[in-house]
Write a protein that holds these residues in place. Structure first.
Motif, PDB file in Angstrom:
ATOM      1  N   LYS A 223       0.748  -1.221  -0.089  1.00  0.00           N
ATOM      2  CA  LYS A 223       0.086  -0.078  -0.011  1.00  0.00           C
ATOM      3  C   LYS A 223       0.737   1.316   0.144  1.00  0.00           C
ATOM      4  O   LYS A 223       0.644   2.292  -0.803  1.00  0.00           O
TER       5      LYS A 223
ATOM      6  N   GLY B   6       0.990   3.372  -6.590  1.00  0.00           N
ATOM      7  CA  GLY B   6       0.600   4.793  -7.418  1.00  0.00           C
ATOM      8  C   GLY B   6      -0.653   5.381  -7.177  1.00  0.00           C
ATOM      9  O   GLY B   6      -1.498   4.693  -6.521  1.00  0.00           O
ATOM     10  N   LYS B   7      -0.580   6.636  -7.381  1.00  0.00           N
ATOM     11  CA  LYS B   7      -1.650   7.270  -6.937  1.00  0.00           C
ATOM     12  C   LYS B   7      -2.889   7.006  -7.878  1.00  0.00           C
ATOM     13  O   LYS B   7      -3.961   7.117  -7.552  1.00  0.00           O
ATOM     14  N   LYS B   8      -2.575   6.372  -9.010  1.00  0.00           N
ATOM     15  CA  LYS B   8      -3.870   5.944  -9.854  1.00  0.00           C
ATOM     16  C   LYS B   8      -3.865   4.749 -10.219  1.00  0.00           C
ATOM     17  O   LYS B   8      -4.862   3.876 -10.440  1.00  0.00           O
TER      18      LYS B   8
ATOM     19  N   THR C 277      -1.230   1.015 -10.342  1.00  0.00           N
ATOM     20  CA  THR C 277       0.113  -0.079 -10.011  1.00  0.00           C
ATOM     21  C   THR C 277       0.186  -1.130 -10.667  1.00  0.00           C
ATOM     22  O   THR C 277      -0.831  -1.911 -10.710  1.00  0.00           O
TER      23      THR C 277
ATOM     24  N   GLY D  82       0.887   9.327 -11.718  1.00  0.00           N
ATOM     25  CA  GLY D  82       0.228   8.447 -10.939  1.00  0.00           C
ATOM     26  C   GLY D  82       0.553   7.086 -11.141  1.00  0.00           C
ATOM     27  O   GLY D  82      -0.176   6.136 -10.370  1.00  0.00           O
TER      28      GLY D  82
ATOM     29  N   ASN E 102       2.875   3.698 -10.773  1.00  0.00           N
ATOM     30  CA  ASN E 102       3.970   3.032 -10.175  1.00  0.00           C
ATOM     31  C   ASN E 102       4.133   1.664 -10.436  1.00  0.00           C
ATOM     32  O   ASN E 102       3.046   1.028 -10.810  1.00  0.00           O
TER      33      ASN E 102
ATOM     34  N   ALA F 235      -6.332   2.640  -7.626  1.00  0.00           N
ATOM     35  CA  ALA F 235      -5.888   3.401  -6.695  1.00  0.00           C
ATOM     36  C   ALA F 235      -6.169   2.863  -5.262  1.00  0.00           C
ATOM     37  O   ALA F 235      -5.517   3.275  -4.423  1.00  0.00           O
ATOM     38  N   GLU F 236      -7.121   2.213  -5.334  1.00  0.00           N
ATOM     39  CA  GLU F 236      -7.713   1.426  -3.829  1.00  0.00           C
ATOM     40  C   GLU F 236      -7.047   0.044  -3.851  1.00  0.00           C
ATOM     41  O   GLU F 236      -7.391  -0.692  -2.587  1.00  0.00           O
TER      42      GLU F 236
END
Length: 393
Positions: free
Chosen positions: A274, A278-280, A282, A313, A315, A370-371
């Motif tokens: 977590k 990434g923000k958007k 991964t 965003g 990662n 993102a979640e």
């Protein structure tokens, strides 16, 4: 009609119903062209779902010699009370009766058949292409569905797998082979998802992977369990299917939240997933320094995606199936993969991380929103590029 006549009639009808309920098929007969001398045809009963289309696992319940003109006739049929799945297999003298050729449907020596109480079955085929040329006179709904599945199987094999020669040392060829296999499996999975007949659907499920390896298509098992459990909750094979489809037995599924595990990084730190997301978007990428398609994916796909979208965003969390720190570091640096998080327990393919997400095969990946929910997985090359581009653009 007097009292005794009525009683006699009622008792006779009841006895008839009981006999019909336990009645075995009258026979299975037919003709096998081009059969060699002293060859036989066997009736095989799979003991459970995993035994369907599995060499050596079925139990022989009857056999018949194939005469010089190709004719045969079973004479000692098992008693059945409801529709049951069997397999017919032709074997030359000296071959194990329950040996099934599962690799190539164009050469398969067996064919599944659904037997029903009191029915007579007449078949025709050819020794050298038994499954491909198999036909049945006036087939039942179940057997019609099996014939349709056979045709789909043959066509999909010809389209995607037959006469293909992939060079295993070339990474792109390995991914092409996996893509072709998945396309072949999709044809069988589509049949299983669409047919209303239980037993043909379960045969399709087993033909998807005679090796019982559903790591790449676990969502298919889950959907089949949900579908078949509604109408056949007490069927032993449906119960077995649902046990196979239990989430704890499968890789993390699309639509599930990826577990927030702690990973040791190449930098020496230990972080949970977590924290590294990434923000958007991964990409959790499973790779190895010795894996040719993984290295190719690093250089040609992941590096360009990172350069293009990291600031927006994206990662990447890479987990290496490594046992040597120096090889791991060198490969990551040469590929440009040291730009993103690199993690490994340096336990090769025996790592706890792999066991917890239940993955054994690489290259593999999970794409998380993102979640942390898995929105896709095992996408490579252009397919991965397309998903990421679409997600950001």
């Amino acid at each position: 009609m007097n009292y005794f006549q009525k009683r006699y009639r009622i008792v006779s009808q009841l006895l008839l119903l009981i006999l019909i309920g336990c009645q075995s098929p009258d026979s299975i007969s037919g003709r096998i062209e081009n059969a060699p001398k002293d060859s036989k045809i066997y009736l095989i009963k799979p003991g459970n779902l995993r035994s369907v289309a599995a060499p050596y696992f079925g139990t022989v319940v009857d056999s018949a010699s194939i005469f010089s003109n190709g004719d045969f006739n079973f004479s000692d049929m098992p008693e059945i009370k409801t529709s049951e799945l069997f397999e017919l297999a032709v074997q030359p003298q000296g071959k194990a009766p329950n040996y099934l050729k599962t690799e190539n449907p164009l050469e398969a020596n067996f064919m599944p058949i659904v037997l029903e109480p009191g029915s007579h079955v007449s078949i025709y085929s050819d020794w050298f292409q038994f499954q491909k040329r198999y036909s049945i006179k006036m087939p039942s709904k179940n057997n019609k569905a099996l014939l349709k599945l056979r045709d789909i199987n043959v066509q999909a094999f010809k389209t995607y797998l037959n006469n293909k020669n992939w060079h295993v040392e070339d990474g792109s060829e390995l991914l092409a082979k996996e893509k072709a296999l998945l396309n072949y499996q999709k044809a069988l999975m589509n049949f299983a998802n669409e047919t209303k007949e239980l037993l043909p659907a379960l045969v399709a499920l087993r033909w998807v992977s005679p090796e019982n390896d559903y790591e790449r298509v676990p969502e298919f098992l889950v959907e089949q369990c949900k579908s078949r459990k509604k109408n056949y909750p007490e069927h032993p094979w449906v119960k077995e299917l649902c046990e196979m489809a239990s989430p704890e037995n499968l890789p993390v599924l699309v639509g599930s939240t990826f577990p927030n595990l702690k990973l040791p990084l190449i930098s020496g730190d230990t972080l949970d997933i977590k924290t590294m997301m990434g923000k958007k978007l991964t990409i959790v990428d499973l790779w190895a320094s010795w894996c040719a398609p993984c290295r190719k994916e690093n250089r040609e796909i992941l590096v360009p995606l990172w350069d293009k979208y990291h600031d927006q965003g994206l990662n990447i969390i890479a987990y290496g199936l490594e046992s040597d720190l120096s090889y791991w570091k060198t490969a990551a640096e040469r590929d440009g993969a040291d730009r993103w998080f690199q993690a490994s327990d340096l336990q090769g393919d025996d790592a706890d991380f792999l066991k917890k997400i239940r993955v054994q095969t690489i290259p593999a990946n999970f794409i998380l929103d993102a979640e942390g929910m898995v929105i896709a997985k095992n996408l490579h090359g252009k397919a991965l590029e397309h998903l990421v581009n679409t997600y950001f653009e």
